[in-house]
Design a protein around this motif. Structure first.
Motif, PDB file in Angstrom:
ATOM      1  N   PRO A   1       0.970   1.978   2.447  1.00  0.00           N
ATOM      2  CA  PRO A   1       1.998   3.019   2.565  1.00  0.00           C
ATOM      3  C   PRO A   1       1.679   4.266   1.741  1.00  0.00           C
ATOM      4  N   GLY A   2       1.196   4.074   0.513  1.00  0.00           N
ATOM      5  CA  GLY A   2       0.827   5.229  -0.309  1.00  0.00           C
ATOM      6  C   GLY A   2      -0.345   5.991   0.265  1.00  0.00           C
ATOM      7  N   LEU A   3      -1.330   5.241   0.797  1.00  0.00           N
ATOM      8  CA  LEU A   3      -2.501   5.877   1.403  1.00  0.00           C
ATOM      9  C   LEU A   3      -2.099   6.696   2.623  1.00  0.00           C
ATOM     10  N   MET A   4      -1.226   6.132   3.470  1.00  0.00           N
ATOM     11  CA  MET A   4      -0.787   6.856   4.665  1.00  0.00           C
ATOM     12  C   MET A   4       0.084   8.060   4.305  1.00  0.00           C
ATOM     13  N   ALA A   5       0.912   7.912   3.267  1.00  0.00           N
ATOM     14  CA  ALA A   5       1.736   9.040   2.834  1.00  0.00           C
ATOM     15  C   ALA A   5       0.854  10.178   2.310  1.00  0.00           C
ATOM     16  N   ALA A   6      -0.163   9.840   1.512  1.00  0.00           N
ATOM     17  CA  ALA A   6      -1.070  10.862   0.998  1.00  0.00           C
ATOM     18  C   ALA A   6      -1.858  11.515   2.125  1.00  0.00           C
ATOM     19  N   SER A   7      -2.311  10.707   3.090  1.00  0.00           N
ATOM     20  CA  SER A   7      -3.063  11.249   4.224  1.00  0.00           C
ATOM     21  C   SER A   7      -2.190  12.157   5.085  1.00  0.00           C
ATOM     22  N   PHE A   8      -0.942  11.737   5.286  1.00  0.00           N
ATOM     23  CA  PHE A   8      -0.036  12.568   6.088  1.00  0.00           C
ATOM     24  C   PHE A   8       0.245  13.894   5.389  1.00  0.00           C
ATOM     25  N   MET A   9       0.492  13.857   4.094  1.00  0.00           N
ATOM     26  CA  MET A   9       0.754  15.096   3.357  1.00  0.00           C
ATOM     27  C   MET A   9      -0.485  15.978   3.297  1.00  0.00           C
TER      28      MET A   9
ATOM     29  N   ILE B   1       4.741   6.394  10.353  1.00  0.00           N
ATOM     30  CA  ILE B   1       5.551   5.175  10.343  1.00  0.00           C
ATOM     31  C   ILE B   1       5.114   4.244   9.213  1.00  0.00           C
ATOM     32  N   THR B   2       3.799   4.084   9.031  1.00  0.00           N
ATOM     33  CA  THR B   2       3.299   3.207   7.969  1.00  0.00           C
ATOM     34  C   THR B   2       3.684   3.733   6.596  1.00  0.00           C
ATOM     35  N   SER B   3       3.741   5.055   6.445  1.00  0.00           N
ATOM     36  CA  SER B   3       4.057   5.642   5.140  1.00  0.00           C
ATOM     37  C   SER B   3       5.496   5.373   4.697  1.00  0.00           C
ATOM     38  N   ILE B   4       6.387   5.048   5.644  1.00  0.00           N
ATOM     39  CA  ILE B   4       7.783   4.777   5.275  1.00  0.00           C
ATOM     40  C   ILE B   4       8.088   3.284   5.274  1.00  0.00           C
ATOM     41  N   LYS B   5       7.035   2.460   5.305  1.00  0.00           N
ATOM     42  CA  LYS B   5       7.206   1.011   5.195  1.00  0.00           C
ATOM     43  C   LYS B   5       7.032   0.572   3.749  1.00  0.00           C
ATOM     44  N   SER B   6       7.508  -0.622   3.469  1.00  0.00           N
ATOM     45  CA  SER B   6       7.207  -1.243   2.182  1.00  0.00           C
ATOM     46  C   SER B   6       5.799  -1.828   2.240  1.00  0.00           C
ATOM     47  N   GLY B   7       5.273  -2.204   1.092  1.00  0.00           N
ATOM     48  CA  GLY B   7       3.934  -2.774   1.070  1.00  0.00           C
ATOM     49  C   GLY B   7       3.834  -4.051   1.879  1.00  0.00           C
ATOM     50  N   PHE B   8       4.892  -4.887   1.826  1.00  0.00           N
ATOM     51  CA  PHE B   8       4.878  -6.140   2.589  1.00  0.00           C
ATOM     52  C   PHE B   8       4.942  -5.858   4.084  1.00  0.00           C
ATOM     53  N   ALA B   9       5.812  -4.928   4.505  1.00  0.00           N
ATOM     54  CA  ALA B   9       5.962  -4.620   5.935  1.00  0.00           C
ATOM     55  C   ALA B   9       4.685  -4.023   6.509  1.00  0.00           C
TER      56      ALA B   9
END
Length: 296
Positions: free
Chosen positions: A261-269, A46-54
């Motif tokens: 968001p980038g950190l969570m996206a990288a961790s998820f992948m 969920i965090t990976s698909i948020k904007s930086g502000f959200a």
């Protein structure tokens, strides 16, 4: 007589209720453990698909108003520096983990077979000496191994990681496979020898196919251990082009801000290959653990 009959009739019902109680307790515990392990992955996604502000809002948004895949697009785009580095780190991790897995299987299979089938002086001592390393935490060997790798010129190379991961992964791999080989009847090999096969042919044609679940379990264990390892990769590697994913995703941390968001996206992948691999091969892993642990 009637009272005695009623008492006997009530006993199975009471026992059944007790068994059902334990069964439902087990189910509730499994649901709790599932939520305990799955919720961090869900929150990461969920965090990976948020904007930086959200991602920085408090109280946090459980679901973003405007979901975006910008973090994934940036990671998978080789045209920008973040995407180039992430894909490079990914292939580095894949290379190190695959090489470690292949070498671990190549070494563990004959070693476990030798411990299982042959009797030689010091056999038990050597087998338990192999397992002795697991008595100590990995961090104890960090400085000695770094000095060794620097002396042989392997610092800042993937070879240092492969050798280190083999050192830590082989004891359990040999133990898993030995337990599996112990449960394969030696009479099958003797029958093949009587039919004219050599010991090596009997091993390849009879034992290897029967030990496939154990070999797959060993490969899964070796791959996951190498894929997730951080401490030694962080210590042995300093060049950006050599980094693996666990170390490389530190790029999303900076002195002033963190791209969550980038950190969570990288961790998820980073988690996806391991999860997919385990889901596809979990039946072999469970079978190897159960058959290797129980003496038939």
């Amino acid at each position: 007589m009637t009272a005695m009959t009623d008492t006997v009739a009530r006993r199975p019902s009471s026992r059944r209720r007790q068994i059902d109680g334990w069964r439902w307790s087990g189910r509730i515990f499994l649901v709790f453990m599932l939520l305990y392990t799955a919720l961090p992955m869900v929150w990461m996604l969920i965090t990976s698909i948020k904007s930086g502000f959200a991602a920085m809002q408090f109280p946090p948004q459980w679901w973003p108003d405007q979901p975006t895949l910008a973090s994934y697009e940036k990671l998978l785009d080789p045209q920008n520096s973040v995407g180039q580095d992430f894909l490079h780190f990914f292939w580095n991790s894949l290379f190190v983990s695959t090489t470690t897995t292949i070498l671990s299987v190549i070494v563990a299979v004959p070693a476990a077979y030798a411990f299982s089938r042959f009797t030689f002086p010091g056999r038990n001592f050597l087998f338990f000496a192999v397992l002795l390393r697991n008595m100590f935490p990995a961090v104890i060997f960090l400085v000695p191994l770094f000095i060794l790798m620097r002396a042989i010129g392997l610092v800042n190379t993937h070879g240092s990681l492969v050798l280190t991961y083999l050192t830590f992964g082989l004891p359990l791999a040999i133990w898993l496979l030995k337990g599996f080989y112990d449960n394969i009847p030696v009479q099958l090999e003797q029958a093949a020898r009587i039919d004219g096969a050599t010991r090596f042919q009997a091993f390849v044609l009879i034992v290897m196919p029967l030990s496939t679940p154990g070999i797959i379990a060993t490969a899964i264990y070796s791959f996951i251990g190498a894929w997730n390892e951080y401490i030694y990769a962080y210590t042995f590697l300093s060049k950006n082009e050599q980094l693996t994913l666990p170390v490389g995703i530190q790029r999303f941390f900076s002195e002033n801000t963190t791209d969550f968001p980038g950190l969570m996206a990288a961790s998820f992948m980073m988690s996806v290959p391991v999860v997919v691999l385990f889901l596809l091969l979990q039946r072999y892993f469970v079978r190897a653990l159960t058959e290797g642990a129980v003496k038939h």
